[in-house]
Write a protein that holds these residues in place. Sequence first.
Motif, PDB file in Angstrom:
ATOM      1  N   PRO A 230      18.962  43.029  14.679  1.00  0.00           N
ATOM      2  CA  PRO A 230      20.164  43.289  15.489  1.00  0.00           C
ATOM      3  C   PRO A 230      19.968  42.942  16.961  1.00  0.00           C
ATOM      4  N   GLU A 231      18.719  42.797  17.405  1.00  0.00           N
ATOM      5  CA  GLU A 231      18.459  42.500  18.816  1.00  0.00           C
ATOM      6  C   GLU A 231      18.872  41.089  19.215  1.00  0.00           C
ATOM      7  N   TYR A 232      19.162  40.247  18.246  1.00  0.00           N
ATOM      8  CA  TYR A 232      19.510  38.855  18.530  1.00  0.00           C
ATOM      9  C   TYR A 232      20.639  38.778  19.558  1.00  0.00           C
ATOM     10  N   ASN A 233      20.408  38.006  20.618  1.00  0.00           N
ATOM     11  CA  ASN A 233      21.381  37.723  21.682  1.00  0.00           C
ATOM     12  C   ASN A 233      21.710  38.916  22.579  1.00  0.00           C
ATOM     13  N   GLN A 234      21.066  40.053  22.367  1.00  0.00           N
ATOM     14  CA  GLN A 234      21.440  41.211  23.174  1.00  0.00           C
ATOM     15  C   GLN A 234      20.977  41.117  24.619  1.00  0.00           C
ATOM     16  N   TYR A 235      20.037  40.230  24.894  1.00  0.00           N
ATOM     17  CA  TYR A 235      19.611  40.041  26.279  1.00  0.00           C
ATOM     18  C   TYR A 235      20.761  39.565  27.157  1.00  0.00           C
ATOM     19  N   ALA A 236      21.776  38.954  26.551  1.00  0.00           N
ATOM     20  CA  ALA A 236      22.890  38.389  27.326  1.00  0.00           C
ATOM     21  C   ALA A 236      24.090  39.322  27.381  1.00  0.00           C
ATOM     22  N   SER A 237      23.981  40.475  26.770  1.00  0.00           N
ATOM     23  CA  SER A 237      25.123  41.393  26.734  1.00  0.00           C
ATOM     24  C   SER A 237      25.158  42.252  27.982  1.00  0.00           C
ATOM     25  N   PRO A 238      26.343  42.443  28.583  1.00  0.00           N
ATOM     26  CA  PRO A 238      26.432  43.340  29.741  1.00  0.00           C
ATOM     27  C   PRO A 238      26.138  44.791  29.365  1.00  0.00           C
ATOM     28  N   THR A 239      26.366  45.131  28.107  1.00  0.00           N
ATOM     29  CA  THR A 239      26.041  46.472  27.607  1.00  0.00           C
ATOM     30  C   THR A 239      25.248  46.318  26.321  1.00  0.00           C
ATOM     31  N   PRO A 240      23.953  46.002  26.416  1.00  0.00           N
ATOM     32  CA  PRO A 240      23.149  45.720  25.225  1.00  0.00           C
ATOM     33  C   PRO A 240      23.149  46.880  24.241  1.00  0.00           C
ATOM     34  N   SER A 241      23.231  46.534  22.976  1.00  0.00           N
ATOM     35  CA  SER A 241      23.146  47.536  21.929  1.00  0.00           C
ATOM     36  C   SER A 241      21.745  48.127  21.892  1.00  0.00           C
ATOM     37  N   LYS A 242      21.646  49.382  21.536  1.00  0.00           N
ATOM     38  CA  LYS A 242      20.348  50.028  21.400  1.00  0.00           C
ATOM     39  C   LYS A 242      19.819  49.946  19.977  1.00  0.00           C
ATOM     40  N   ALA A 243      20.552  49.218  19.122  1.00  0.00           N
ATOM     41  CA  ALA A 243      20.118  49.091  17.732  1.00  0.00           C
ATOM     42  C   ALA A 243      18.753  48.428  17.671  1.00  0.00           C
TER      43      ALA A 243
END
Length: 985
Positions: A81-94
């Motif tokens: 689930p961490e895929y692409n979360q580095y680019a999210s303004p509100t990264p998922s904690k999954a």
Amino acid sequence: MYRLLLVPAALLLAFAVAADGQPFPVAGLPKLKPLEPAEAAKAFEARPGFRVDLAAAEPLVRSPVAMDFDENGRLYVAEFPEYNQYASPTPSKARGCVKLLEDTDGDGRFDRATVFAELDSPVAVACWAGGVFVGVVPDLWYLKDTDGDGKADVRRKVLTGFDRDKAGEAMLNSFRWGPDNRFHIATGLAGGNLKPADAPDAKAVLVRRQNIRFDPRTGGFEPTSGGGQHGLTLDDWGDTFVCDNSNPIEFLAYDAKYAARNPYVVAPSPVVDVNAAGRYPQLRRISPPEPWREARTRLRKDKLVPGSDEGGQPFGFFTGATGVTVYRGDAFPPEFRSNIFVGEVANNLVYRARLEPKGLGWSAVRADKDREFLASKDVWFRPVQFANAPDGCLYVVDMYREIIEGAAFLPPQLLALVDVAGGIDRGRVWRVAPDGFARPKPPQLGRATTAELVGLLAHPNGWHRDTAARLLYERQDRTAAPALRAVAEGSAWPVARMHALHALAGLGVLTAGEVVPALGDPDPRVRVHALRLAEGFGLSAGLSNKLQALAADPDPRVRYQLAFTLGAFRGETAETLLTALARRDAADPWVRLAVLCSVGDRGGAVFSRLLRDAGGRGAGTTEVLLALAAQTAAANRPDEVAEVVKGIDALPDAERALARQLVQAFASKLPPAARPRFAGLAAGKTGAILTDLLADAAKTAADEAATPAARAAAIRTLGLGSFADAKALLTAALAVRQPPAVQLAALEVLGRFDSPEVSAVVLAAWPGMSPPTRASAAETLLARAAWVTALLDAVEKGTVRPTDLDPARVQLLQQSADGPTRARAAKLFAGVGLARRAEVVAKYQRALDLPGDAVKGKAVFRETCAACHKLEGVGEAVGPDLASVKNRGSDAVLTNILDPNREVLPQYYSYLLVTDADVTLTGMIAAETANTVTIRKADGTSETVQRVNIASLRSTGLSAMPEGLEDKLGLQTAADLLAYLRSIR
């Protein structure tokens, strides 16, 4: 379709209205909703005769990227689930995990999921000894449940040092069991420096652009040929295929371990593109345009946001090929066996090709002409991986995401139109089955006896054979030996005979008594594997006789393998057979490679044997002789050098042309320190030939009536002599009136000489040089520390302007490991090429609104981009494929041009290479094998260095594409370049 409303400026990017009048958000959330599993199943169009069944879905799985069936049919799934979360303004904690899925009621759909282990970003999984190996960058872990609760209580780190790809698309992946009792592991584009996790002081093994072969019993590993991005598969016989985004099917033509035997071989890349349809096969996509593309296009057409409206259309070629897999099951009709399947995540489909033999390799021929094997109308369908299953079907891992490409490759204004976390809590596993398929009862191979496992080596389903072979290796039950010998000697099925031989080897009970008869097996593929296994034995009389017979084997693949295998043996027999293979098969470049890999320190002996038999030399033998002369010189072993010189001296006058070629090849690779000894040996014909070569070269180099190409070739020959003899001619060749080809050849040759006078020669000619020639001159001056000092002195004096140097080279000087150089560069180049990237990108957004001229843009491409990119037959295919990149839209392309370090795929980093002669090369690694590294320099030239001559090699962490290209691109020029890129079809 959508229509846009005029809205206040503050809400310009916030809302759009669908055709039914209902508003939907444009920024932050997907505009096409994901489909529930039942609806997604209806969105598929499969090849007639097949159906798609749901095997698992959320909430049991989410963001799946890999899976493996254990011996009892249970399914382990790696979730990312961490895929692409580095680019999210509100990264998922999954957090990622490995789940164990079970079908408790036997209806063919998994209904129970247990979190086997929580991990950070697991990307690969494979079953072993009741547990699983899991790839979690930077480590390889072994996890096992010993108390029966379905959760791992054993956690052991096995290997460490795998590198991370920020985008998460190109790390270690695809753990595949091979017939050699090893897991074959793709390291992706990121590679790594690997060592056992329990040996922190062990020397790390570099695996960049190589895969590894991993022994799960011992934890040992060795590098093998690699390449590709995400995906690796083996066919029934262990032939290996990989893929990358734009190249869906690539064959690994040889094992890097063979090339590593001879560090002086210049080996081609083992990665061969075998996709017969090429990169642009007009894929039959049936899904609509991505919502963000359509929204962007509409906004642009209505001039509500800047930019052209070229985007928004589905594209029909590979930009997201992944998970390449050979089908090895028994549920599909026979004509599908050994077909190869590739997921195209950007086009929401599965591509199929037939593998057809072609020479010593393969051709992957498109199998479905007017449609794809499987396609979906759902733009969220993302087939990232596949698995051959116990039931004989092909299973598809569907990550099910709104956006599948690296988020950092999209400019900020585009990211506002998507949700990089869209689908993070969703995911599916699909089963592709033939119509009328009745799923068999799940296997229970964990309870099978050893005798039953031996019997399964002849099973028609590759999963059963692989799993049986793995369990035999796990159990190490040597009572299996008699049954295995019976299969190896008498099974009617060749693949079973092959598996039995490897199983005996895995148990440590294989003898020459089993190998020698197998070398005469009626099936050539068994003979190939027997040759590989023979490498573990001494060269007995029986084995020697068989090898001699195989030198005349009717199957070229057997002879190809024999050429590699002979490298494991010493003695006259091996030399004789290598010579015989060179005479017979040297016309094939792969056999030539195999022979050259195996000669080792016998190059002089094989050279002499080939040279003596003028009448017996076949096509390609001259190429072998030239290569042997060159690698013998590079190795610089006195006895071999003497043998080569003796052989050349003995050539009759009728073969003087060949003698000249051999002397030139030999002298070009001889280390400078060895030249005095060579001069003493070459007092006869060889020395006279070298003298004549240099005299002829000097005459042609100075002849301004000769063609520039002939003069450039002659100038390169001057490098075989001394700097003192060549200095005047090289100085004259740099004069402003000389053609660029002549100047560049002179700079190349000057760089070979370790003389303090070189920098003075180059800097004296600097004022009259054109910008491209100055780029090459800078590369020459930056190669040695003393010349760098001279260059900085020239900058300080004003002879060289700070802006004369490429911004990337300025940056590297400012980061030099040498303190004084770093300090001087910081002072001399203060403010050069250091504009803030965000400001530059913002400034150049205006170029998106300007009308561009594609014809002028093509000229800009030739001048600015062609050194590393290839389009329409122009340029070099070193950097990313711009034909696929441009489908992200002009704004994304512009961002990548102006801010190349925003996100860099590992294969496009710039590197610093220092040779054992203290020569420094800087640039992108354009090619890499077990023996060589090819550096593509900023001036567009390339240089190949043998690994044995590399003192150090390190990444700069920066893109090989330099920052500061805006200094060469005005707004209108940028608009022209973008227009040309958009015009490519």
